[in-house]
Design an enzyme around this catalytic site. Sequence first.
Site, PDB file in Angstrom:
ATOM      1  N   ASN A   1       1.480  -7.289  -5.117  1.00 51.67           N
ATOM      2  CA  ASN A   1       2.416  -6.760  -6.366  1.00 51.67           C
ATOM      3  C   ASN A   1       3.408  -7.908  -6.817  1.00 51.67           C
ATOM      4  O   ASN A   1       3.132  -8.290  -7.891  1.00 51.67           O
ATOM      5  CB  ASN A   1       3.246  -5.679  -5.721  1.00 51.67           C
ATOM      6  CG  ASN A   1       4.146  -4.964  -6.907  1.00 51.67           C
ATOM      7  OD1 ASN A   1       4.723  -3.911  -6.639  1.00 51.67           O
ATOM      8  ND2 ASN A   1       4.619  -5.664  -7.897  1.00 51.67           N
ATOM      9  N   THR A   2       4.236  -8.585  -5.706  1.00 53.43           N
ATOM     10  CA  THR A   2       5.049  -9.386  -6.325  1.00 53.43           C
ATOM     11  C   THR A   2       4.469 -10.741  -6.982  1.00 53.43           C
ATOM     12  O   THR A   2       5.160 -11.335  -8.126  1.00 53.43           O
ATOM     13  CB  THR A   2       5.985 -10.050  -5.119  1.00 53.43           C
ATOM     14  OG1 THR A   2       6.335  -8.743  -4.401  1.00 53.43           O
ATOM     15  CG2 THR A   2       7.026 -10.718  -5.493  1.00 53.43           C
TER      16      THR A   2
ATOM     17  N   ALA B   1       0.438  -7.321   1.134  1.00 52.50           N
ATOM     18  CA  ALA B   1       1.520  -8.016   1.344  1.00 52.50           C
ATOM     19  C   ALA B   1       1.412  -9.407   1.732  1.00 52.50           C
ATOM     20  O   ALA B   1       0.824  -9.860   2.537  1.00 52.50           O
ATOM     21  CB  ALA B   1       2.527  -6.883   2.222  1.00 52.50           C
ATOM     22  N   GLY B   2       2.368 -10.048   1.021  1.00 53.25           N
ATOM     23  CA  GLY B   2       2.680 -11.448   1.353  1.00 53.25           C
ATOM     24  C   GLY B   2       1.727 -12.554   0.513  1.00 53.25           C
ATOM     25  O   GLY B   2       1.875 -13.920   0.717  1.00 53.25           O
TER      26      GLY B   2
ATOM     27  N   LYS C   1      -0.241   5.576   0.970  1.00 60.90           N
ATOM     28  CA  LYS C   1      -0.129   4.255   1.651  1.00 60.90           C
ATOM     29  C   LYS C   1       1.319   4.572   2.380  1.00 60.90           C
ATOM     30  O   LYS C   1       2.186   4.715   1.686  1.00 60.90           O
ATOM     31  CB  LYS C   1       0.061   3.086   0.527  1.00 60.90           C
ATOM     32  CG  LYS C   1       0.289   2.054   1.216  1.00 60.90           C
ATOM     33  CD  LYS C   1       0.256   0.702   0.149  1.00 60.90           C
ATOM     34  CE  LYS C   1       1.573  -0.222  -0.136  1.00 60.90           C
ATOM     35  NZ  LYS C   1       1.983  -0.966   0.820  1.00 60.90           N
TER      36      LYS C   1
ATOM     37  N   GLY D   1       6.357  -9.550  -0.236  1.00 61.97           N
ATOM     38  CA  GLY D   1       7.485 -10.167  -1.377  1.00 61.97           C
ATOM     39  C   GLY D   1       7.557 -11.842  -0.941  1.00 61.97           C
ATOM     40  O   GLY D   1       8.196 -12.580  -1.603  1.00 61.97           O
TER      41      GLY D   1
HETATM   42  C1  LIG Z   1       3.796  -2.422  -4.005  1.00 64.79           C
HETATM   43  C2  LIG Z   1       3.647  -2.372  -2.359  1.00 64.79           C
HETATM   44  O1  LIG Z   1       3.054  -1.593  -1.927  1.00 64.79           O
HETATM   45  C3  LIG Z   1       4.230  -3.552  -1.822  1.00 64.79           C
HETATM   46  O2  LIG Z   1       5.085  -2.886  -0.576  1.00 64.79           O
HETATM   47  C4  LIG Z   1       3.279  -4.418  -1.063  1.00 64.79           C
HETATM   48  O3  LIG Z   1       3.088  -4.486   0.203  1.00 64.79           O
HETATM   49  C5  LIG Z   1       2.923  -5.473  -1.647  1.00 64.79           C
HETATM   50  O4  LIG Z   1       3.636  -6.755  -1.214  1.00 64.79           O
HETATM   51  P1  LIG Z   1       3.642  -7.983  -2.097  1.00 64.79           P
HETATM   52  O5  LIG Z   1       4.871  -7.657  -3.264  1.00 64.79           O
HETATM   53  O6  LIG Z   1       4.047  -9.067  -1.024  1.00 64.79           O
HETATM   54  O7  LIG Z   1       2.376  -8.421  -2.804  1.00 64.79           O
END
Ligand SMILES: CC(=O)[C@@H](O)[C@H](O)COP(=O)(O)O
Length: 257
Positions: free
Chosen positions: A206-207, A184-185, A96, A157
Amino acid sequence: MPTFYGVDVESRLLLGTARYPSPAKLSEAVRQSETEIVTVSLRREAAGGRNGGAFFEMIRGLGVRVLPNTAGCHGVSEAVLTAKMAREVFATNWIKLEVIGNHDTLQPDVFGLVEAARILTGEGFEVFPYTTDDLVVAERLVEAGCKVLMPWCAPIGSAAGPLNPSALRAIRAHFPEVPLIVDAGIGRPSHATAVMEFGFDAVLLNTAVAGAGDPVAMASAFAKAIEAGRQAYEAGMLEPRDMAVPSTPVIGKAVFA
Ligand SMILES: CC(=O)[C@@H](O)[C@H](O)COP(=O)(O)O
């Protein structure tokens, strides 16, 4: 069933492994989410004297496929070097690719991203590029050899959810054959449902899970939300209309004397 570089997976959720309250919570969240792919940051876990080795060992023990990432890399050569380290640590050509262009927004440096993608695909990597929702950049990434695209829906995040739905829909429409993962987001399960309803193949987050009050329960909620969005997309949704359409038949109206 989505296919990423020839690998079929059942789950449409890819999970990040950073910022969990404990390794036990991370393992349980991965299990509850039923994900088959987790992403791991080489730089973050091996930085600052942290014991990356033990963490990587724990990740390998989860029994899921690892998608290493170049999170935290701010230049092409740093990202390429990190990708090469990742290939050795996890014995995979998957990467990635993140090339961050701005400290505040963590938005990708799309010029560096395309350059790094070209170098890495030339060296046999199978690149999952973390990019913006810009259609032209997406085209350049495909030209550079990427067979999967990962547009953001909001900054990493931020938990803001899809900020530009029409740009995401345009990418989907423009690349009907390219597996597309929103990365992301995402902040809430309903955000994930929304992007799956646009026809995306999967979501990486992730976040929203790691930072939840109960990450394990949230992982399960996301799994269901993503499945629901996909099912709705495949079932064929109605287009919104301006005018009312009666939902009950008007034949045989009652006559009131
Ligand atoms: C874990 C990872 O690869 C992050 O850089 C990803 O882009 C997820 O983003 P969020 O934490 O906003 O879900």
